[in-house]
Structures are given as C-alpha cells and as structure tokens.
Scaffold this motif. Sequence first.
Motif: not given
Length: 292
Positions: A15, A17-18, A67, A92-93, A95-96
């Motif tokens: 994942l 997430d950054n 996402d 991914c999140t 946001q990413v």
Amino acid sequence: MSESSQHLFSDRVDLMDNPKANRVGFVSRLARRQTRQKYGLALVEGPQAVRELIRFQPSAIRDLYVDLEMASGTYRELVLAAREVTDFVHPCTRQVVDHMSSDAQGIVAVAELEKLPFHPVEQLQLDAGMAVLLARVQDPGNAGTMVRLADAFGAQAVLASAGTADLSSPKVLRSAVGSSFHLPTYTGQFSDLVVPLKKAGFKILGTSGEGAISFDDLIDAATLGTDPELAPVLEGPLVWVFGNEAKGLAPDEAELCDYLVSIPMYGQAESLNVASAAAVVLSGTARIRHRQ
C-alpha cells in the motif's frame, strides 16, 4: 489492506500511503513534457483512458496506481483486467493518487511511450483511407477532442505538424478519452506529412473560413453528382487539415492543400471552434464514406 481487497493485488506491491514519497513525485512530474521525453513515459489519467490502455495497448503499461477503496468497488473489474497484463497494480490512498494527478479520478497509469502508437513522420505509411491533420492546434483539449473525433468517424490516423500540442500529454490523452490508443499518430513538419501523401494520391482538404468550396458543395457533389470533379473527393483517400485556433492555416500550409473548404453557417456566430469544425466535416465525410 482488508481481506476483501488484498487478493486483488500481487504480493510484490505494498500500500502506498505517503504522498511525499519519491515515486509519487516522479509520477506527478510526468505531466511535464521534458520529464516524459527524458524517461520515455506517459501519464494516463482517469478510468476510461486507463481502460482503453489496458484493452488496446497492454504491453505499454509500466505501473498502475489506484485508490484502494475504489479498487474493491467502482474499479474492481478494471483492476482485475489490469492484473491480467501486469503485477504492478499499486493500491494507494486517495491522497497519494490525488498528489500524482488532480485529474486522476482515483486511477492513473504510467505507460512506455515507445510501445504506444505515437510515431515520427519517417514511419508514416497509410493505406487509401481518411486521415486527420492538426496544423499547429495548440490547445490540448482541442487536440484530444479531435483525436477522439478522428477515431469516432473512421480516420485511420492522426497527423500532427510541428507546433501542435504534444499528443502524449496527460491533458490530450484525457480529452481523447482512450482514442489515442486506438489509432496511430504521426508527428513532423507540415510539408513532410503532406507531400508524401499527395504523391500517394491523397486529396488534401484544408478547412478555411475563406475557402472557395463549401462543405455543402462537396456533399452535394457526392450525393447529387452536381460537380464531376468534386464527386469522388470525399470517398477517396483524403486528409482533412485543421489549422491553428487563432490564425487558421498559414499561407504555406494552404498552398499545399488541393482544396480549401469552408463550412456554411446560417446564424450570427462569427466562426466555429476548431474542434467543432472537425466534428461537422468528419461526421459528414463519414456519412458519405459509409453509405450503403
């Protein structure tokens, strides 16, 4: 990741997430032409463009980012199709993904340019059909829309002269909504694109508000036989040429056209947007070329 989504992805990916990770920044920089050219990569944004990339150009896919929440819902079938052609589908999140592209709609892909149907003029080779030439069409939205129109109305290729928006840019690919992966495009100097096709028997039709021949004349000639010289033009090998949004065709471009064609207008509008003009003549031409 939840158990419901974990099986969608390879064990080789984690994942993401950054949003400040180097890879996220690199993908976002593919919006820049310089970065695309340096690394030979394209950024494909949004579900429809990604879907057509998977379907028509699967070998070009380097990575796909999605996402995580949408992967197990809205984009489940799309993710499963992507997994058929690559292990590198990255959860991914949101946001990413948004940091990669503000126009992602939850999904983006990175593709290898050399495996996409973008070619230099030296590779130009067309059968006797219809092609569309963008002559210094600078707005990416117009360029992408015209690629989509060319695809919709049966063109076998899109040609782009120097000064036209980069057809591999994310904005063009997004506006083309996947049509960029359906038919080849060729880029070069205007004369280098046109002259070989003229020699091969293609008629070059330039759109111009001052054209001596109206598009209605061409339609009437093809359907009613009103002009023996014009009658076969829309049915034979031809290239429709659309000029710059602000200036139209340059004198040297117009000189290389066999006919300059105007579009009759019956209201008070001063002119048509170049993509609107393309829609009118390509639709009409397709009707003639595909009539029973």
